[in-house]
Write a protein that holds these residues in place. Structure first.
Motif, PDB file in Angstrom:
ATOM      1  N   VAL A 231      54.015  37.736  47.569  1.00 14.90           N
ATOM      2  CA  VAL A 231      53.561  37.578  46.178  1.00 14.90           C
ATOM      3  C   VAL A 231      54.360  36.485  45.483  1.00 14.90           C
ATOM      4  O   VAL A 231      53.807  35.647  44.753  1.00 14.90           O
ATOM      5  CB  VAL A 231      53.679  38.921  45.418  1.00 14.90           C
ATOM      6  N   GLN A 232      55.682  36.461  45.700  1.00 14.03           N
ATOM      7  CA  GLN A 232      56.515  35.459  45.056  1.00 14.03           C
ATOM      8  C   GLN A 232      56.159  34.051  45.534  1.00 14.03           C
ATOM      9  O   GLN A 232      56.104  33.103  44.745  1.00 14.03           O
ATOM     10  CB  GLN A 232      57.996  35.748  45.330  1.00 14.03           C
TER      11      GLN A 232
ATOM     12  N   ASN B  10      46.823  43.669  53.771  1.00 15.62           N
ATOM     13  CA  ASN B  10      47.072  44.840  52.930  1.00 15.62           C
ATOM     14  C   ASN B  10      47.107  44.483  51.450  1.00 15.62           C
ATOM     15  O   ASN B  10      46.657  45.271  50.595  1.00 15.62           O
ATOM     16  CB  ASN B  10      48.387  45.513  53.336  1.00 15.62           C
ATOM     17  N   LEU B  11      47.626  43.314  51.100  1.00 14.39           N
ATOM     18  CA  LEU B  11      47.631  42.877  49.700  1.00 14.39           C
ATOM     19  C   LEU B  11      46.218  42.657  49.183  1.00 14.39           C
ATOM     20  O   LEU B  11      45.921  42.907  48.012  1.00 14.39           O
ATOM     21  CB  LEU B  11      48.453  41.588  49.561  1.00 14.39           C
ATOM     22  N   VAL B  12      45.333  42.192  50.072  1.00 13.27           N
ATOM     23  CA  VAL B  12      43.924  42.024  49.680  1.00 13.27           C
ATOM     24  C   VAL B  12      43.257  43.383  49.511  1.00 13.27           C
ATOM     25  O   VAL B  12      42.487  43.598  48.566  1.00 13.27           O
ATOM     26  CB  VAL B  12      43.182  41.163  50.721  1.00 13.27           C
ATOM     27  N   LYS B  13      43.564  44.337  50.422  1.00 13.72           N
ATOM     28  CA  LYS B  13      42.988  45.677  50.310  1.00 13.72           C
ATOM     29  C   LYS B  13      43.434  46.368  49.021  1.00 13.72           C
ATOM     30  O   LYS B  13      42.683  47.148  48.428  1.00 13.72           O
ATOM     31  CB  LYS B  13      43.388  46.518  51.529  1.00 13.72           C
ATOM     32  N   LYS B  14      44.666  46.080  48.573  1.00 18.50           N
ATOM     33  CA  LYS B  14      45.166  46.655  47.325  1.00 18.50           C
ATOM     34  C   LYS B  14      44.669  45.880  46.105  1.00 18.50           C
ATOM     35  O   LYS B  14      45.053  46.186  44.968  1.00 18.50           O
ATOM     36  CB  LYS B  14      46.696  46.661  47.336  1.00 18.50           C
TER      37      LYS B  14
ATOM     38  N   PHE C 252      50.355  49.635  42.612  1.00 21.98           N
ATOM     39  CA  PHE C 252      50.925  50.116  43.869  1.00 21.98           C
ATOM     40  C   PHE C 252      52.358  49.631  44.014  1.00 21.98           C
ATOM     41  O   PHE C 252      52.705  48.545  43.554  1.00 21.98           O
ATOM     42  CB  PHE C 252      50.109  49.609  45.072  1.00 21.98           C
ATOM     43  N   ARG C 253      53.144  50.421  44.686  1.00 19.09           N
ATOM     44  CA  ARG C 253      54.509  49.997  44.988  1.00 19.09           C
ATOM     45  C   ARG C 253      54.474  49.050  46.188  1.00 19.09           C
ATOM     46  O   ARG C 253      53.907  49.383  47.227  1.00 19.09           O
ATOM     47  CB  ARG C 253      55.382  51.211  45.299  1.00 19.09           C
ATOM     48  N   LEU C 254      55.064  47.883  46.030  1.00 21.25           N
ATOM     49  CA  LEU C 254      55.021  46.873  47.087  1.00 21.25           C
ATOM     50  C   LEU C 254      56.248  46.987  47.990  1.00 21.25           C
ATOM     51  O   LEU C 254      57.352  47.289  47.530  1.00 21.25           O
ATOM     52  CB  LEU C 254      54.968  45.465  46.488  1.00 21.25           C
TER      53      LEU C 254
ATOM     54  N   LYS D  32      41.023  29.837  56.300  1.00 23.44           N
ATOM     55  CA  LYS D  32      41.256  31.061  55.543  1.00 23.44           C
ATOM     56  C   LYS D  32      42.469  30.880  54.629  1.00 23.44           C
ATOM     57  O   LYS D  32      43.568  30.625  55.099  1.00 23.44           O
ATOM     58  CB  LYS D  32      41.466  32.236  56.493  1.00 23.44           C
ATOM     59  N   MET D  33      42.232  31.018  53.313  1.00 22.55           N
ATOM     60  CA  MET D  33      43.288  30.848  52.319  1.00 22.55           C
ATOM     61  C   MET D  33      43.502  32.165  51.577  1.00 22.55           C
ATOM     62  O   MET D  33      42.659  33.064  51.605  1.00 22.55           O
ATOM     63  CB  MET D  33      42.898  29.756  51.318  1.00 22.55           C
ATOM     64  N   ILE D  34      44.641  32.260  50.863  1.00 21.04           N
ATOM     65  CA  ILE D  34      44.941  33.455  50.071  1.00 21.04           C
ATOM     66  C   ILE D  34      45.555  33.036  48.741  1.00 21.04           C
ATOM     67  O   ILE D  34      46.282  32.041  48.656  1.00 21.04           O
ATOM     68  CB  ILE D  34      45.890  34.413  50.838  1.00 21.04           C
ATOM     69  N   ARG D  35      45.247  33.812  47.666  1.00 17.97           N
ATOM     70  CA  ARG D  35      45.821  33.564  46.344  1.00 17.97           C
ATOM     71  C   ARG D  35      45.890  34.893  45.598  1.00 17.97           C
ATOM     72  O   ARG D  35      45.225  35.875  45.974  1.00 17.97           O
ATOM     73  CB  ARG D  35      44.961  32.571  45.562  1.00 17.97           C
ATOM     74  N   LEU D  36      46.680  34.921  44.525  1.00 23.03           N
ATOM     75  CA  LEU D  36      46.761  36.105  43.673  1.00 23.03           C
ATOM     76  C   LEU D  36      45.495  36.229  42.842  1.00 23.03           C
ATOM     77  O   LEU D  36      44.978  35.229  42.322  1.00 23.03           O
ATOM     78  CB  LEU D  36      47.978  36.019  42.752  1.00 23.03           C
TER      79      LEU D  36
END
Length: 838
Positions: free
Chosen positions: A236-237, A263-267, A226-228, A212-216
């Motif tokens: 994110v950085q 949560n970043l994926v949901k947003k 949204f306010r992070l 399982k990987m993640i990217r912007l």
């Protein structure tokens, strides 16, 4: 025919109908309530309901669906009670467990105080595990006219299910209805009204063989709708800098939990994607086969011939192969395996850690090709399933792996080998707390096979059994070929400090490293502490920064700038402000592998340095990749934790250093000297394994300790003589068995009360019903680390004889305390002869 005659005939027909019962081990039971539960086998399931098959059963007063394993079937001698429930489904087309496996399940429960299903689950891979899921659907069409008669929440659920038009899994339904209050009670009301129904289904848990990987989603976008939160901004950085990363890496380097990436994926700021993982990472190793004849030295040949005679006797045999480091034990393994393979029998070779499998697998693949199957936790679930199936189907007859390899489903076993048999990783730390050595003994007895225990530093108990001729014994006293044991020097770090040397390297070790690198040779350094600094404290008030959930200091990790707990995973960003006095005077102390790596780069600027610890080998196959790089001389020096101490065989390594020999010497465990001698002997043995003479350096602040001198001389027999005298005087194994009873709970006083009550009950039952048992009981005391993950831990030690009567007594006490409502919430468990006392 009279009515009475007809009735008698009907009764006779009913008596003739055969009714069969299944004895089932059911999952998720507790030890004090566990037993083989009776279930009626319906006629339509009779052909498939065989012992060794998993089944779906109703369990408890609510008849909740649970998974179980059929242990036996029997014909009912009398009409079954109406209380006996029928099996609902058989989940396997053929039995997963053989007759041997079924016998082993009962034996494991009796030996290790676990439930039957916990024992059964050890024998098949995790990918075979089923999950029981509930699916909801409407039983009838609800018209628009009748909808107002339902509550607003009920209407919402009805419309949703009408819109979907098919059964919905419970988890998905709850996720959609997250904003609805009292979802469960609303569903229950609809069920009672006859509008809603549910059915259960079993779904097999199989890995998709991906990471399982993640990217912007949009790396160029710097403004979000949204306010992070601060933690989300940090993730994110990192993704801006790295591009993409595994979720595991993100959590480590930022200290967040998996919920933050979710949560970043949901947003819709980030997205998950899958990185493919191959099902057989060793597939390419099958291509280069070699069948060269093994040339043994005279000493090796003598050992081989003796072991061969034990195997040929066709009796259950055990033997110890004691050989100094580099003496060529592997060559004897291979020749013995060749002999066993000629008879068409299977072989299990176990190594203590994943890190040791890569070199062994390479050797075995070259010699035996696709006949080799690999079992260890570093494989994906899919890979483990595939290897398990290959062994079960007879497509592989040689199993190489870690502890779990002992359960490989070989139908005919001729030989089981425990390499480095003294290692504590052969013992499971979770229930069932089994030891692979014991399982191997059981399986060898069943198959009349040979059990070979091999080590340069065997357990005291094993060497004692060999000396008393209870098991076979062979000795390899010389290194193979032209290799000889390294010269060993003990370095007094007190004198180094007095001379102004405050670095991690003593002067002799630093000079030896420089000389080795000038000659193009390599080195290995052991520091058995990962992280940068091992603790942080305040210069103003002396406060040591500890984990809020464990009785342990936090370790500073420079790679992510955080203080981390190595027991529960808690972490916080480092700050100089003291949490106690609030002065900005927090400083570091101690050295871990990260700090050692940094200092080594300063001390040896020309050297190419490789760090090996769990932080540096988080990704799949990272350990094997890095070792291969070292073998190709892409690095000059390895610095790492104990994963670099054993099993590694590099001919170009001529210098080995132990940076801190004192860490393991003075812990609260009667095996501490044994563990230290083993570690030092093994790591020293990594030097000079080829044609070049090796040197080893042991750095210490207590050079007068006799264990260090024995390790320097690589003199195991002398160490054994000193240790066995202490064991006999103190009545420790092999002169007695040790049973440790553990007590774990969130309330410290309740844990202490429970342990005291257990001692009281033990004294009473031992005196009144088991007076013939020899016992010495030590009063309860806190564990060496009293609190882990907000749970307090006490222990009670019993010196005993591990007999069936003793285990019966302990089992009765565990059941008694499991049923005691006063101690609800406190886990009580027992373990006989643990490698480490709690």
């Amino acid at each position: 025919m009279s009515q009475k005659t007809i009735q008698n005939k009907n009764d006779f027909v009913k008596q003739e109908q055969q009714m069969y019962l299944a004895k089932v081990a059911v999952e998720k039971t507790v030890y004090h309530f566990d037993q083989p539960f009776d279930y009626l086998i319906p006629d339509f399931l009779l052909p498939t309901a065989k012992p060794g098959c998993r089944v779906l059963v109703p369990f408890g007063t609510a008849s909740a669906k649970r998974q179980g394993m059929i242990l036996a079937t029997e014909e009912s001698k009398e009409k079954p009670s109406i209380k006996i429930k029928p099996l609902e489904a058989v989940l396997d087309s053929a039995p997963l467990l053989s007759n041997e496996g079924l016998l082993l399940v009962s034996w494991i429960k009796e030996q290790y105080f676990c439930t039957l299903y916990e024992a059964a689950r050890l024998l098949f891979p995790i990918g075979f595990q089923y999950h029981i899921k509930r699916f909801f659907s409407l039983t009838k069409r609800v018209s628009e006219e009748s909808l107002p008669s339902y509550s607003q929440q009920e209407q919402e659920i009805i419309r949703l299910l009408q819109q979907i038009g098919k059964p919905v899994e419970e988890k998905e339904l709850f996720a959609v209805l997250k904003g609805t209050k009292n979802v469960e009670s609303v569903l229950k009301e609809l069920f009672l009204k006859g509008v809603l129904e549910y059915k259960t289904d079993s779904v097999q848990k199989i890995s998709d063989a991906t990471q399982k990987m993640i990217r912007l989603k949009d790396p160029e976008n710097e403004e979000f709708p949204f306010r992070l939160t601060a933690r989300q901004k940090e993730v994110v950085q990192v993704l801006r800098d790295a591009g993409a990363a595994s979720v595991k890496e993100i959590c480590y380097y930022t200290g967040v939990t998996p919920a933050v990436p979710d949560n970043l994926v949901k947003k819709e700021i980030c997205e998950f994607f899958e990185n493919p993982v191959y099902r057989n990472p060793y597939e390419s190793a099958d291509q280069e086969m070699e069948n060269r004849e093994l040339i043994l030295s005279a000493e090796q040949e003598t050992a081989y011939q003796h072991l061969k005679s034990l195997y040929d006797s066709s009796k259950t045999q055990s033997s110890l192969l004691y050989g100094i480091t580099g003496s060529g034990k592997t060559s004897i393994f291979l020749k013995l395996i060749d002999r066993v393979q000629q008879d068409g029998k299977g072989v299990i070779l176990m190594v203590p850690e994943i890190s040791l499998t890569s070199q062994m697998i390479e050797i075995f693949h070259r010699r035996y090709g696709s006949q080799v199957a690999v079992f260890h936790s570093g494989l994906s679930m899919g890979e483990r399933m595939d290897e398990w199936k290959r062994v079960r189907d007879g497509k592989a007859s040689i199993v190489v792996g870690t502890r779990s390899a002992v359960f490989a489903p070989l139908s005919k076993i001729g030989l089981i080998i425990l390499d480095e048999e003294q290692e504590d990783t052969y013992q499971s730390e979770q229930s069932p707390r089994y030891h692979a050595r014991d399982i191997a003994h059981f399986r060898c007895a069943y198959h009349h096979a040979l059990l070979l225990l091999a080590s340069a530093t065997p357990r005291i108990e094993t060497y004692y059994a060999a000396q008393k001729k209870r098991i076979g014994f062979d000795v390899l006293s010389k290194r193979f070929g032209t290799a000889i044991l390294p010269q060993v020097e003990i370095c007094d770090m007190n004198r180094e400090f007095e001379a102004g040397n405050t670095t991690i390297l003593s002067s002799p070790l630093l000079e030896a490293l420089k000389q080795a690198f000038l000659k193009g040779e390599q080195a290995i350094l052991l520091l058995n502490r990962r992280g940068y600094n091992t603790f942080a404290s305040c210069r103003a008030c002396g406060h040591v920064i500890t984990c809020p959930h464990c009785s342990i200091s936090l370790t500073y990790h420079r790679a992510n700038g955080r203080l981390m707990c190595h027991y529960c995973g808690y972490s916080v960003p480092f700050t100089k402000e003291c949490p106690s006095c609030h002065e900005e005077k927090v400083h570091f102390g101690g050295s871990g592998t990260q700090k050692a790596e940094e200092q080594l780069r300063n001390l040896l600027p020309e050297a190419k340095i490789l760090r090996l610890d769990t932080d540096a080998t988080m990704s799949k196959n990272a350990y094997e990749i890095k070792l291969n790089q070292f073998r190709r001389h892409e690095y000059d020096l390895i610095v790492g934790t104990q994963m670099v101490a054993k099993g590694l065989d590099f001919e170009n390594v001529t210098v080995v250093g132990v940076l801190s020999a004192d860490q393991a010497l003075y812990c609260d465990d009667f095996r501490s000297y044994e563990h230290t001698f083993d570690l030092l002997t093994q790591v020293v043995g990594r030097a000079g394994r080829g044609n070049l003479r090796g040197k080893a350096f042991i750095q210490t602040y207590t050079p007068e300790n006799p264990i260090l001198d024995l390790a320097k001389r690589q003199d195991y027999p002398a160490f054994y003589q000193s240790e066995i005298a202490i064991r006999k005087a103190m009545l420790y194994p092999p002169f007695a068995d040790i049973c440790v009873v553990g007590f774990i709970g969130k309330n410290e006083q309740a844990v202490k009360k429970c342990s005291a009550s257990f001692l009281e009950k033990l004294q009473a039952i031992a005196l009144n019903e088991y007076s013939e048992l020899p016992l010495r009981v030590l009063s309860p005391s806190p564990a060496s680390i009293p609190r882990v993950s907000d749970k307090y831990r006490d222990k009670l030690m019993i010196k005993c004889r591990n007999s069936k009567r003793f285990r019966e007594m302990i089992s009765r006490l565990l059941i008694l305390f499991g049923k005691n409502h006063e101690f609800r919430g406190i886990t009580v468990f027992a373990q006989i002869n643990p490698c480490y006392v709690l």
